[in-house]
Structure formats: C-alpha cells, structure tokens
Design a protein around this motif. Structure first.
Motif, PDB file in Angstrom:
ATOM      1  N   UNK A 157     135.648 107.181  17.982  1.00 23.79           N
ATOM      2  CA  UNK A 157     134.854 105.966  17.890  1.00 23.79           C
ATOM      3  C   UNK A 157     134.018 105.660  19.105  1.00 23.79           C
ATOM      4  N   UNK A 158     133.812 106.685  19.953  1.00 30.46           N
ATOM      5  CA  UNK A 158     133.030 106.498  21.181  1.00 30.46           C
ATOM      6  C   UNK A 158     131.894 107.515  21.218  1.00 30.46           C
ATOM      7  N   UNK A 159     130.671 107.018  21.194  1.00 33.93           N
ATOM      8  CA  UNK A 159     129.502 107.889  21.253  1.00 33.93           C
ATOM      9  C   UNK A 159     129.097 108.087  22.713  1.00 33.93           C
ATOM     10  N   UNK A 160     129.192 109.331  23.187  1.00 38.28           N
ATOM     11  CA  UNK A 160     128.731 109.639  24.537  1.00 38.28           C
ATOM     12  C   UNK A 160     127.238 109.962  24.459  1.00 38.28           C
ATOM     13  N   UNK A 161     126.466 109.172  25.174  1.00 44.88           N
ATOM     14  CA  UNK A 161     125.020 109.344  25.199  1.00 44.88           C
ATOM     15  C   UNK A 161     124.634 110.250  26.372  1.00 44.88           C
ATOM     16  N   UNK A 162     123.749 111.196  26.106  1.00 48.11           N
ATOM     17  CA  UNK A 162     123.210 112.054  27.161  1.00 48.11           C
ATOM     18  C   UNK A 162     121.699 111.961  27.181  1.00 48.11           C
ATOM     19  N   UNK A 163     121.155 112.115  28.364  1.00 48.00           N
ATOM     20  CA  UNK A 163     119.711 112.162  28.533  1.00 48.00           C
ATOM     21  C   UNK A 163     119.347 113.227  29.544  1.00 48.00           C
ATOM     22  N   UNK A 200     114.238 111.541  29.005  1.00 51.19           N
ATOM     23  CA  UNK A 200     114.646 111.556  27.596  1.00 51.19           C
ATOM     24  C   UNK A 200     116.036 110.961  27.447  1.00 51.19           C
ATOM     25  N   UNK A 201     116.361 110.552  26.221  1.00 50.66           N
ATOM     26  CA  UNK A 201     117.678 109.995  25.957  1.00 50.66           C
ATOM     27  C   UNK A 201     117.975 110.086  24.467  1.00 50.66           C
ATOM     28  N   UNK A 202     119.220 110.352  24.153  1.00 49.98           N
ATOM     29  CA  UNK A 202     119.669 110.209  22.777  1.00 49.98           C
ATOM     30  C   UNK A 202     119.843 108.722  22.471  1.00 49.98           C
ATOM     31  N   UNK A 203     119.817 108.373  21.194  1.00 52.76           N
ATOM     32  CA  UNK A 203     119.936 106.980  20.783  1.00 52.76           C
ATOM     33  C   UNK A 203     121.178 106.780  19.920  1.00 52.76           C
ATOM     34  N   UNK A 204     121.506 105.515  19.693  1.00 54.76           N
ATOM     35  CA  UNK A 204     122.681 105.204  18.881  1.00 54.76           C
ATOM     36  C   UNK A 204     122.567 105.780  17.473  1.00 54.76           C
ATOM     37  N   UNK A 219     121.218 118.536  22.299  1.00 55.42           N
ATOM     38  CA  UNK A 219     119.956 118.223  22.963  1.00 55.42           C
ATOM     39  C   UNK A 219     120.180 117.160  24.034  1.00 55.42           C
ATOM     40  N   UNK A 220     119.092 116.829  24.752  1.00 54.57           N
ATOM     41  CA  UNK A 220     119.133 115.720  25.714  1.00 54.57           C
ATOM     42  C   UNK A 220     118.304 114.549  25.204  1.00 54.57           C
ATOM     43  N   UNK A 221     118.044 114.536  23.895  1.00 60.18           N
ATOM     44  CA  UNK A 221     117.387 113.391  23.285  1.00 60.18           C
ATOM     45  C   UNK A 221     115.876 113.498  23.185  1.00 60.18           C
ATOM     46  N   UNK A 222     115.267 112.349  22.959  1.00 66.30           N
ATOM     47  CA  UNK A 222     113.813 112.249  22.805  1.00 66.30           C
ATOM     48  C   UNK A 222     113.228 111.456  23.974  1.00 66.30           C
TER      49      UNK A 222
END
Length: 579
Positions: free
Chosen positions: A348-354, A365-369, A376-379
């Motif tokens: 239940x924990x989303x680790x965000x990377x950028x 860049x960053x991933x989103x919820x 990837x490292x997001x947009x």
C-alpha cells in the motif's frame, strides 16, 4: 510557460507561519537521553531572525557568500534561513569532505563568512591559512566543548589558532547579540525577507566531483522556486495531511536541502536524525513522509522479505519497520530495484522515483500517483523540456536549469549545446508512453576491444539487493571482456561463514576462502545469465576492504567515484587478464 510566478520567499513564509502558529512543532532534535527537543515555528522564526540580523551586522548581504561546514543539526535550519533572509549566497561543504576539498570550496566560492561546528574545528584550523577571504566564523556549539576539541591541536597550529580566536563567535553569543538587535528593530527580519527576489543567486552547490575537481553550480531563487512549484504541482496530491518526516539526508546536498525547504513550504514536523539512526527510530517516530536514497528502501525491503516466506507476514513486518503510517515515499540519487518498488506497492505504499541533477535545481522528471512506470524515472516536469541527442544523451531546457559554473566559463560552455540545451551527460530512451528510462552515463561507457559499448552502471545495478556483495565495479575498457572489483557485506559474509563452519581469524582471511569465492561466483553467474555474451563478467577480484567516503571512493551522497576506484585498483584488475 515562462511567465513569472507569484513568488514568496522562504523567509516570508517563515515570518507568516511563525506568527500564525508559533506553538506548533517544526523540528524535533535528538537529546542525549533518547528523547526529543521541540523547536516550534515561533522558535524557528525567533532564532532565524536573530541570526539573520547578527549576520547582517557582520556584513552579510546581497551577493555575499556564506559557507556552512557542519553535520545536520538544529542550528543548520536557522543558519540557512538567515543566509537567504540577508540575500546572501549559501555555499555548503559536506562534513565528510577532506580538508583539501573543504579548503577548495570555501576559497573558490569567495566565502566571507563560515558557519561550522566544534567537531569540524580541527579541520578549520588546518585550512584557515588557505581561506583568507573568510572574515568571520560562527561556531555551532559551546566554548567549553570547543576547548576540549582544540586542546590537542592548538599548539601545532598556533598562528591559525590566533586567527581563529580573532574571527570566531559561538552560536549562542551570535543569537544573543542578534536578539538585542531584534529587540530594537522588531520588523528587521520582515524587512530583510521582503527584499529577497527571484533574480538573487541563492546558492553555489559544488558537484560531487566523480570525474575531477568539483564545479560550483550557481542557482538562483527562480531556478529553485520554479522547480519547487513543479514539484508541489506534480506530487502535492501524495502528501498526507499529517506531515511528519525523518530528515537524515545531508542538508549540504540538494536532496536533503530540498526536503528541508519542502517542510517549510508544506508545514512538516521534521525529526532530525543521522544515516546511522534513521531506520532504528522509524518505528518510534512513525513518519508519514520519507525521502531516501535506494539503499535504505532496499534494506527495508530485504529485512521484511527475509523474515518469512509468507507475503502477508512480510508486509506486516514492513509496516512494523516503517512505523505503520508511511504514506509519501520518495527515492532518489540512483535507481531502485523494481522488486522493491513492487513489494512496497503490495503493502500500500507507492515509492515515487524521478531523475535530476544539481544543475537542474534538481528535478527533471518524476513518476506520478496515477501515471507511473517502475521501469522508468517518469515524465518531464511541467516546465521542463527534454530531448535526446543523436547519441542518446538527455538534453534539458527550462527555468530550473542553471546558467553557469562559478568562475568556470570553459566548463559552462561545455555543459550546453550551441542552441542552449543543457547536456546532462546521461544516456536515455523514451518508451512508447513517454516515460524516460536512464541507460547510463555517457562518460562512463566501457568500450571493449571488440567495439562493444557497455554501460557499467546498468550491470552493477543488478547486484543492488545481493545479500553478500556490497559494491561491484566493472572494468574492461579496450579489453576483450569484462572483469570486476568486488567488496563484500562484512557482517553477512561472516554470518554465512559461521553457519557453514568456516574458521577464520579475520575478514581479510575470510575473503580469500574458496567458499566465499564461490558465493560471489554464483551471484555473478546469475546476473550473467541475463546479459549478452559481451556484457558478461568473466573474472573478478575480491577486495577485503570497503569503498568509503573517507577513502575517497564514494562521494558524500554515496555515488561511486569510478575514476578513483579504477585508478587505485587497475593494476590488480589488469592481472586478471594475465591469468
């Protein structure tokens, strides 16, 4: 896209919050008895105001460089706010920097005021002759403690000690004098804070220097503010209403400094701690926000996985280790293994990377919820433009991009294309959904004698959650095949040796045992199975020591100084090609 935003400086935000909610906790600092000392928003405002007015009386003002050379502590928070309230330029020095590195940064930046702490004083005395531009020194700590630290060294550098005495003041005395000024000028801090503007240079951050001498990245308040605005726009929805964080990242690094700034903007209650204590106290503090480099996320992952073969029990263990309230999770500095991110998501924990660099204030860049890709490292952030050069190098533009390296026009010119795109030095690729994936560093590509291009970082990352390998460094430029330097996780290897009945007198002897060689070989063979034949590691050398910051093999943010490692161990690695 590039219209000027409505800007409110951090000093103004502090002034407002300090008056609106003076009794609400802002920082919690560790006390010797295991307890915590509370610094309220009112305390934060009062101490920052007093220090800013005192520093102003010393000559701190627009364009004046002020260097902080200390570990994280509560006085850091007042010092940083005071520097910016005076419209000074913040120049951090890692507490782990060598004396030569510290001297270079303080001297090269033209710092006129140095804020340090007692533990750093032996180094300060050593480098004082080489930093003649420093006119004043403010010391975090007491005079009595300083004498104990300086007693063994003062006789060795008598001239430096005399100079130190003439230039230094201790923090409590600085605050006391600042409070006297504040009492006579009640609106003094407010007036200073309102003068800060977007065009002011906020900081000169010296890059870690993985390839040579550090370069001073000049960032304005606009650079930082634009990136922070994008950050809140993209990730603000993930920040919970109860905002408690554990700040262990060095505030001398833009990641740690960014967490401090975010806490000021969004109203965190921040527990200040150290890299050694952070995971121990996490169950007690129960943070809702945690920002970290991958190593700590991976330890939480492995410590949870290794307790049971049952996924539900593993998840229960993770909640126990993190305190059970963790909501916002950010990983930065390097890539995190997908397995760890997937495990946290199941819990239940989303680790965000950028992805970003100091030169980019720092995020690109960053991933989103609701829009993420673990591979990837997001947009790109809203105000960031990215494109790929013909060779795959990531190029960036935007209001968050720095304009120059301090006093280094040649390096500045080399950092940009002729049409103004910043050259990140990283290789990337966009997938069909627009997510960016990092392929490696452009300058760290290994080219074998067969003409094959290999990114060592991608392969080394495959060993990140290995139970026994601490570091693996690939070698093989202009060679027929790859070899590797390996260092081991000492406690894990000793425990394994005891389990299988190996008798040894020391770790050095143990690393030469055939059974240890075999477990390393198995780990490498497992990775080799997923690589092209030209990427496989054919031979390796096990080093009985470790790659550390103090030995110069890692940067203060724990990135590998590849050139330094290769220069040191090349003769040993060359011998692998003779066997």
């Amino acid at each position: 896209m590039n219209s000027k935003p409505q800007y409110k400086s951090e000093a103004v935000v502090l002034y407002e919050r300090g008056n609106e909610m003076p009794h609400i906790p802002r920082f919690m600092s560790p006390e010797g008895n295991g307890g915590w000392r509370t610094t309220t928003w009112g305390d934060f405002l009062k101490n920052s105001s007093a220090l800013a007015l005192y520093m102003k009386s010393l000559g701190a003002g627009p364009g004046v460089k002020v260097s902080i050379f200390a570990k994280n502590r509560i006085e850091w928070t007042f010092s940083l706010m005071a520097i910016h309230a005076c419209r000074g330029i913040f120049v951090p020095v890692y507490h782990s920097n060598t004396p030569a590195e510290a001297e270079f940064i303080i001297n090269h930046s033209d710092a006129q005021l140095l804020i340090t702490e007692n533990d750093m004083l032996p180094v300060v005395l050593q480098i004082l002759p080489g930093i003649p531009g420093v006119k004043h020194i403010i010391v975090m700590g007491t005079f009595g403690d300083a004498l104990k630290i300086l007693e063994p060294v003062r006789s060795q550098v008598p001239e430096s000690y005399k100079e130190f005495e003439s230039k230094s003041v201790f923090f409590e005395d600085a605050l006391s004098e600042g409070c006297a000024i504040l009492n006579s000028k009640q609106d003094g801090f407010k007036k200073l804070a309102l003068e800060v503007n977007l065009d002011d240079v906020a900081t000169i951050l010296y890059t870690s220097g993985t390839t040579g001498r550090p370069k001073g990245v000049v960032l304005t308040h606009e650079n930082l503010y634009r990136n922070a605005a994008d950050w809140v726009d993209v990730l603000g929805v993930l920040i919970p209403k109860q905002r408690v964080d554990l700040l262990w990242l060095p505030m001398s690094h833009i990641f740690g400094w960014g967490e401090y700034g975010l806490g000021n903007t969004l109203g965190f209650t921040t527990y200040l701690t150290t890299p050694w204590e952070v995971l121990k106290i996490m169950p007690e503090v129960k943070p809702t926000v945690f920002m970290s480099v991958p190593a700590y996320w991976e330890k939480l992952y492995l410590d949870s996985k290794n307790t049971s073969s049952d996924i539900n029990s593993q998840i229960d263990k993770l909640h126990e280790l993190t305190g059970g309230k963790l909501s916002f999770c950010l990983s930065g500095g390097a890539g995190l293994k997908i397995e760890a991110k997937e495990f946290f998501l199941k819990a239940g924990m989303l680790i965000i990377e950028g992805y970003g660099l100091t030169e980019c204030s720092p995020t690109l860049t960053m991933n989103r919820r609701d829009d993420f890709d673990f591979n990837s490292v997001g947009k790109p952030f809203p105000h960031v433009e990215l494109k790929l050069a013909e060779d795959g190098e990531i190029l960036a533009k935007g209001p968050n991009i720095f304009a120059q390296y301090y006093k280094d026009p040649e390096a500045t010119s080399e950092a940009f294309t002729v049409d103004g795109w910043f050259k990140t030095g990283d290789l990337g690729v966009f997938n069909e959904r627009g997510f960016l994936k990092i392929k490696g560093r452009k300058k760290e590509i290994i080219v074998t004698s067969g003409g094959k291009n290999i990114s060592p970082q991608l392969i080394e990352a495959m060993f990140k959650d290995d139970p026994f390998i601490e570091h693996i460094v690939l070698y093989g430029d202009e060679r027929k095949y790859l070899t590797a330097l390996v260092t081991l996780k000492e406690e894990a290897v000793k425990s394994y040796a005891n389990t299988i009945g190996i008798h040894f007198s020391g770790f050095d002897e143990l690393t030469k045992h055939a059974a240890i060689d075999e477990i390393v070989r198995k780990s490498i063979d497992n990775v080799n199975e997923n690589l092209a034949s030209f990427e496989t590691i054919k031979k390796f050398y096990i080093h009985s020591g470790h790659l550390t910051v103090s030995d110069g093999f890692l940067t203060p943010s724990l990135k590998l100084k590849r050139k330094r490692v290769i220069d040191t161990f090349s003769k040993l690695l060359d011998m692998l090609y003779e066997q």
